[in-house]
Scaffold this motif. Structure first.
Motif, PDB file in Angstrom:
ATOM      1  N   VAL A 302      15.894 -47.596  59.303  1.00 20.92           N
ATOM      2  CA  VAL A 302      15.660 -48.526  58.199  1.00 20.92           C
ATOM      3  C   VAL A 302      14.251 -49.082  58.370  1.00 20.92           C
ATOM      4  O   VAL A 302      13.893 -49.571  59.449  1.00 20.92           O
ATOM      5  CB  VAL A 302      16.693 -49.670  58.185  1.00 20.92           C
ATOM      6  N   ARG A 303      13.474 -49.007  57.315  1.00 22.57           N
ATOM      7  CA  ARG A 303      12.089 -49.475  57.339  1.00 22.57           C
ATOM      8  C   ARG A 303      12.020 -50.801  56.583  1.00 22.57           C
ATOM      9  O   ARG A 303      12.380 -50.878  55.410  1.00 22.57           O
ATOM     10  CB  ARG A 303      11.164 -48.451  56.689  1.00 22.57           C
ATOM     11  N   LYS A 304      11.566 -51.863  57.280  1.00 24.56           N
ATOM     12  CA  LYS A 304      11.547 -53.200  56.696  1.00 24.56           C
ATOM     13  C   LYS A 304      10.166 -53.820  56.847  1.00 24.56           C
ATOM     14  O   LYS A 304       9.569 -53.745  57.926  1.00 24.56           O
ATOM     15  CB  LYS A 304      12.570 -54.118  57.389  1.00 24.56           C
ATOM     16  N   PRO A 305       9.667 -54.476  55.785  1.00 22.40           N
ATOM     17  CA  PRO A 305       8.408 -55.217  55.933  1.00 22.40           C
ATOM     18  C   PRO A 305       8.596 -56.414  56.869  1.00 22.40           C
ATOM     19  O   PRO A 305       9.690 -56.995  56.950  1.00 22.40           O
ATOM     20  CB  PRO A 305       8.090 -55.705  54.512  1.00 22.40           C
ATOM     21  N   ILE A 306       7.544 -56.770  57.567  1.00 26.31           N
ATOM     22  CA  ILE A 306       7.598 -57.957  58.422  1.00 26.31           C
ATOM     23  C   ILE A 306       7.981 -59.176  57.599  1.00 26.31           C
ATOM     24  O   ILE A 306       8.785 -60.012  58.029  1.00 26.31           O
ATOM     25  CB  ILE A 306       6.252 -58.150  59.143  1.00 26.31           C
ATOM     26  N   TYR A 307       7.411 -59.288  56.405  1.00 28.71           N
ATOM     27  CA  TYR A 307       7.812 -60.335  55.466  1.00 28.71           C
ATOM     28  C   TYR A 307       8.499 -59.663  54.279  1.00 28.71           C
ATOM     29  O   TYR A 307       7.939 -58.770  53.654  1.00 28.71           O
ATOM     30  CB  TYR A 307       6.599 -61.128  54.963  1.00 28.71           C
ATOM     31  N   SER A 308       9.710 -60.114  53.974  1.00 30.77           N
ATOM     32  CA  SER A 308      10.426 -59.565  52.822  1.00 30.77           C
ATOM     33  C   SER A 308      11.611 -60.458  52.523  1.00 30.77           C
ATOM     34  O   SER A 308      12.156 -61.112  53.418  1.00 30.77           O
ATOM     35  CB  SER A 308      10.910 -58.139  53.107  1.00 30.77           C
ATOM     36  N   ARG A 309      12.031 -60.460  51.247  1.00 29.75           N
ATOM     37  CA  ARG A 309      13.176 -61.258  50.830  1.00 29.75           C
ATOM     38  C   ARG A 309      14.010 -60.471  49.843  1.00 29.75           C
ATOM     39  O   ARG A 309      13.496 -59.660  49.081  1.00 29.75           O
ATOM     40  CB  ARG A 309      12.714 -62.589  50.224  1.00 29.75           C
ATOM     41  N   GLU A 310      15.328 -60.723  49.895  1.00 30.70           N
ATOM     42  CA  GLU A 310      16.277 -60.098  48.972  1.00 30.70           C
ATOM     43  C   GLU A 310      16.194 -58.572  49.005  1.00 30.70           C
ATOM     44  O   GLU A 310      16.346 -57.897  47.988  1.00 30.70           O
ATOM     45  CB  GLU A 310      16.063 -60.597  47.539  1.00 30.70           C
ATOM     46  N   GLY A 311      15.935 -58.000  50.182  1.00 30.74           N
ATOM     47  CA  GLY A 311      15.922 -56.549  50.328  1.00 30.74           C
ATOM     48  C   GLY A 311      14.692 -55.861  49.774  1.00 30.74           C
ATOM     49  O   GLY A 311      14.630 -54.616  49.770  1.00 30.74           O
ATOM     50  N   ALA A 312      13.695 -56.615  49.309  1.00 31.01           N
ATOM     51  CA  ALA A 312      12.515 -56.019  48.676  1.00 31.01           C
ATOM     52  C   ALA A 312      11.727 -55.167  49.668  1.00 31.01           C
ATOM     53  O   ALA A 312      11.513 -55.559  50.812  1.00 31.01           O
ATOM     54  CB  ALA A 312      11.622 -57.105  48.090  1.00 31.01           C
ATOM     55  N   ASN A 313      11.316 -53.975  49.216  1.00 31.19           N
ATOM     56  CA  ASN A 313      10.500 -53.030  49.981  1.00 31.19           C
ATOM     57  C   ASN A 313      11.196 -52.501  51.235  1.00 31.19           C
ATOM     58  O   ASN A 313      10.547 -51.991  52.142  1.00 31.19           O
ATOM     59  CB  ASN A 313       9.146 -53.643  50.338  1.00 31.19           C
ATOM     60  N   VAL A 314      12.520 -52.624  51.288  1.00 29.26           N
ATOM     61  CA  VAL A 314      13.301 -52.038  52.379  1.00 29.26           C
ATOM     62  C   VAL A 314      13.679 -50.615  51.991  1.00 29.26           C
ATOM     63  O   VAL A 314      14.065 -50.353  50.847  1.00 29.26           O
ATOM     64  CB  VAL A 314      14.559 -52.874  52.669  1.00 29.26           C
ATOM     65  N   SER A 315      13.570 -49.684  52.942  1.00 29.53           N
ATOM     66  CA  SER A 315      13.912 -48.290  52.693  1.00 29.53           C
ATOM     67  C   SER A 315      14.886 -47.793  53.751  1.00 29.53           C
ATOM     68  O   SER A 315      14.728 -48.088  54.943  1.00 29.53           O
ATOM     69  CB  SER A 315      12.668 -47.394  52.723  1.00 29.53           C
ATOM     70  N   LEU A 316      15.893 -47.042  53.311  1.00 30.53           N
ATOM     71  CA  LEU A 316      16.767 -46.315  54.221  1.00 30.53           C
ATOM     72  C   LEU A 316      16.251 -44.887  54.310  1.00 30.53           C
ATOM     73  O   LEU A 316      16.181 -44.183  53.292  1.00 30.53           O
ATOM     74  CB  LEU A 316      18.204 -46.319  53.716  1.00 30.53           C
ATOM     75  N   VAL A 317      15.864 -44.477  55.491  1.00 29.51           N
ATOM     76  CA  VAL A 317      15.296 -43.147  55.695  1.00 29.51           C
ATOM     77  C   VAL A 317      16.315 -42.301  56.453  1.00 29.51           C
ATOM     78  O   VAL A 317      16.783 -42.685  57.526  1.00 29.51           O
ATOM     79  CB  VAL A 317      13.966 -43.235  56.470  1.00 29.51           C
ATOM     80  N   SER A 318      16.672 -41.167  55.892  1.00 29.99           N
ATOM     81  CA  SER A 318      17.630 -40.253  56.505  1.00 29.99           C
ATOM     82  C   SER A 318      16.991 -38.876  56.642  1.00 29.99           C
ATOM     83  O   SER A 318      16.535 -38.299  55.648  1.00 29.99           O
ATOM     84  CB  SER A 318      18.902 -40.152  55.654  1.00 29.99           C
ATOM     85  N   ASP A 319      16.920 -38.389  57.871  1.00 33.00           N
ATOM     86  CA  ASP A 319      16.277 -37.094  58.157  1.00 33.00           C
ATOM     87  C   ASP A 319      14.885 -37.015  57.546  1.00 33.00           C
ATOM     88  O   ASP A 319      14.486 -35.992  56.976  1.00 33.00           O
ATOM     89  CB  ASP A 319      17.149 -35.940  57.651  1.00 33.00           C
ATOM     90  N   GLY A 320      14.163 -38.132  57.642  1.00 33.89           N
ATOM     91  CA  GLY A 320      12.785 -38.167  57.191  1.00 33.89           C
ATOM     92  C   GLY A 320      12.577 -38.411  55.718  1.00 33.89           C
ATOM     93  O   GLY A 320      11.441 -38.463  55.255  1.00 33.89           O
ATOM     94  N   VAL A 321      13.666 -38.583  54.963  1.00 27.91           N
ATOM     95  CA  VAL A 321      13.564 -38.778  53.520  1.00 27.91           C
ATOM     96  C   VAL A 321      14.116 -40.155  53.166  1.00 27.91           C
ATOM     97  O   VAL A 321      15.219 -40.523  53.617  1.00 27.91           O
ATOM     98  CB  VAL A 321      14.336 -37.685  52.748  1.00 27.91           C
ATOM     99  N   ALA A 322      13.381 -40.917  52.351  1.00 27.64           N
ATOM    100  CA  ALA A 322      13.853 -42.224  51.892  1.00 27.64           C
ATOM    101  C   ALA A 322      14.947 -42.008  50.849  1.00 27.64           C
ATOM    102  O   ALA A 322      14.666 -41.587  49.723  1.00 27.64           O
ATOM    103  CB  ALA A 322      12.702 -43.034  51.312  1.00 27.64           C
ATOM    104  N   VAL A 323      16.195 -42.293  51.230  1.00 33.48           N
ATOM    105  CA  VAL A 323      17.323 -42.036  50.337  1.00 33.48           C
ATOM    106  C   VAL A 323      17.676 -43.248  49.488  1.00 33.48           C
ATOM    107  O   VAL A 323      18.380 -43.136  48.493  1.00 33.48           O
ATOM    108  CB  VAL A 323      18.560 -41.568  51.135  1.00 33.48           C
ATOM    109  N   SER A 324      17.210 -44.406  49.886  1.00 36.11           N
ATOM    110  CA  SER A 324      17.449 -45.617  49.104  1.00 36.11           C
ATOM    111  C   SER A 324      16.309 -46.580  49.367  1.00 36.11           C
ATOM    112  O   SER A 324      15.959 -46.853  50.519  1.00 36.11           O
ATOM    113  CB  SER A 324      18.785 -46.266  49.497  1.00 36.11           C
ATOM    114  N   THR A 325      15.711 -47.083  48.296  1.00 37.34           N
ATOM    115  CA  THR A 325      14.547 -47.959  48.424  1.00 37.34           C
ATOM    116  C   THR A 325      14.629 -49.071  47.396  1.00 37.34           C
ATOM    117  O   THR A 325      15.036 -48.847  46.262  1.00 37.34           O
ATOM    118  CB  THR A 325      13.238 -47.176  48.207  1.00 37.34           C
ATOM    119  N   GLN A 326      14.270 -50.285  47.820  1.00 41.24           N
ATOM    120  CA  GLN A 326      14.140 -51.411  46.904  1.00 41.24           C
ATOM    121  C   GLN A 326      12.664 -51.679  46.679  1.00 41.24           C
ATOM    122  O   GLN A 326      11.892 -51.815  47.641  1.00 41.24           O
ATOM    123  CB  GLN A 326      14.809 -52.672  47.492  1.00 41.24           C
TER     124      GLN A 326
END
Length: 387
Positions: A302-326
């Motif tokens: 899971v890739r998360k910004p150091i600063y973020s709120r309400e899931g913004a700019n969070v990505s779920l990466v599976s096998d190198g591919v972002a499968v879900s991104t806000q």
């Protein structure tokens, strides 16, 4: 832990309106949803959620002690150097905190809850957690939607009043935020009500209406009254960028949440906690993205910004591919990578546990669910019960 479908109260919207809960729908979609509830055993509450929350809080406080005295860590968290003394002095005084919320992934049973992040500075949904889901519990028992012996893990309201008594000492508290936002306005009104029940005089105002008095130096309200005690539903990282941030160290205002909470509202604490307590059952492996050890997580994380709120700019990466991104405006300060913690899947909906603390003590929970494994601003709020 179960997700149990149930009939909704036919008058719940009227009840919400009477309570001042006017954002129960967002853009035509349900935010409050009582067509189902989450059921827990008392052991799941006490051992699975309450005890880990208390331990995580103590770990976080120990982390603050470490960070405020370490310039390298303050830089790592991208906290502006100009406010380092403000944070250190606030921590030295042990400025009091009101509340916070851990977001946890919890499968139920004996599986350890995993810390996803800490909403340490400006957590919302407290009105729904403290008041509206308790009202649901009482009425659901009365209407036989729930068994008569059902209970709820929820002493948030009483704890808030008790904490305000200690923090406020019967003074006036100014509660500031973005008052044009319905959720923020309701949160401010609710917290003002709990402060008033604790014997404090309250004033709600928009952040933009806070002024500065040059003579004597200090923040003032629209009536030119001194702001001695201020609750702010406005993140510290935003305040540090605003023009009046240079006045923060000069003003005698006591802030709630205190400046040292800026450390814990930063997602950079996740790799720091892992560094301090590697292998802890309630933590997930996490690293700053530029740390060579981050490669050890492999191609799924899971890739998360150091600063973020309400899931913004969070990505779920599976096998190198972002499968879900806000989408969102965050990420300029950098990212962390965290090992994935699969949320329980109840027929295509994924719940996140919000574990609430008041005065550093665990005291209740809330549940947000979504068809996406990333909890965002539009995720639904469902009530819970102990059966």
């Amino acid at each position: 832990m179960q997700r149990i479908p149930c009939p909704e109260r036919d008058d719940w919207r009227v009840t919400a309106a009477r309570c001042g809960f006017d954002f129960y729908e967002l853009d035509g979609e349900r935010y409050w949803d009582e067509r189902a509830y989450y059921a827990f055993t008392i052991a799941e509450i006490e051992l699975g959620i309450e005890e880990p929350t208390a331990e995580l809080e103590q770990m976080c406080l120990a982390l603050v002690e470490r960070v405020v005295g370490d310039e390298a860590l303050l830089r790592r968290l991208k906290i502006p150097q100009a406010v380092w003394p403000l944070l250190a002095e606030s921590w030295r005084r042990r400025d009091g905190s009101l509340y916070g919320r851990f977001d946890l992934s919890y499968q139920g049973g004996r599986t350890p809850a995993k810390l996803l992040e800490y909403n340490a500075d400006t957590p919302t949904s407290i009105f729904e957690a403290a008041v509206f889901q308790w009202t649901w519990l009482e009425q659901a028992i009365e209407r036989r939607i729930l068994p008569g012996r059902a209970d709820q893990y929820n002493s948030i309201h009483e704890r808030l009043i008790e904490r305000w008594r200690a923090l406020g000492k019967r003074r006036r508290v100014h509660l500031a935020g973005l008052t044009a936002n319905a959720e923020d306005a309701t949160t401010l009104a609710y917290l003002a009500d709990t402060a008033a029940q604790a014997g404090l005089t309250t004033t709600i105002l928009d952040v933009a209406d806070i002024g500065w008095r040059e003579t004597g130096g200090g923040f003032v309200d629209l009536e030119d009254g001194n702001i001695a005690l201020a609750f702010k539903l406005y993140p510290w990282e935003w305040m540090f960028r605003d023009a009046f941030s240079v006045k923060l160290a000069q003003a005698p205002t006591q802030w709630i949440e205190p400046p040292w909470k800026a450390i814990l509202s930063n997602k950079g604490i996740l790799p720091l906690l892992w560094q301090m307590h590697e292998g802890h059952p309630n933590l997930l492996p996490a690293y700053f993205e530029d740390d060579p050890k981050a490669a050890g997580l492999g191609p799924s994380f899971v890739r998360k910004p150091i600063y973020s709120r309400e899931g913004a700019n969070v990505s779920l990466v599976s096998d190198g591919v972002a499968v879900s991104t806000q989408e969102g405006p965050y990420g300029a300060e950098g990212f962390i990578r965290q090992a994935p913690a699969p949320l329980p899947d109840f027929g295509g909906v994924f719940p996140v546990i919000g574990s609430w603390l008041v005065d550093h003590q665990p005291c209740g929970l809330s549940i947000r669910e979504d068809t996406s494994p990333i909890t965002g601003n539009r995720s639904r709020f469902l009530p819970h019960a102990i059966l």
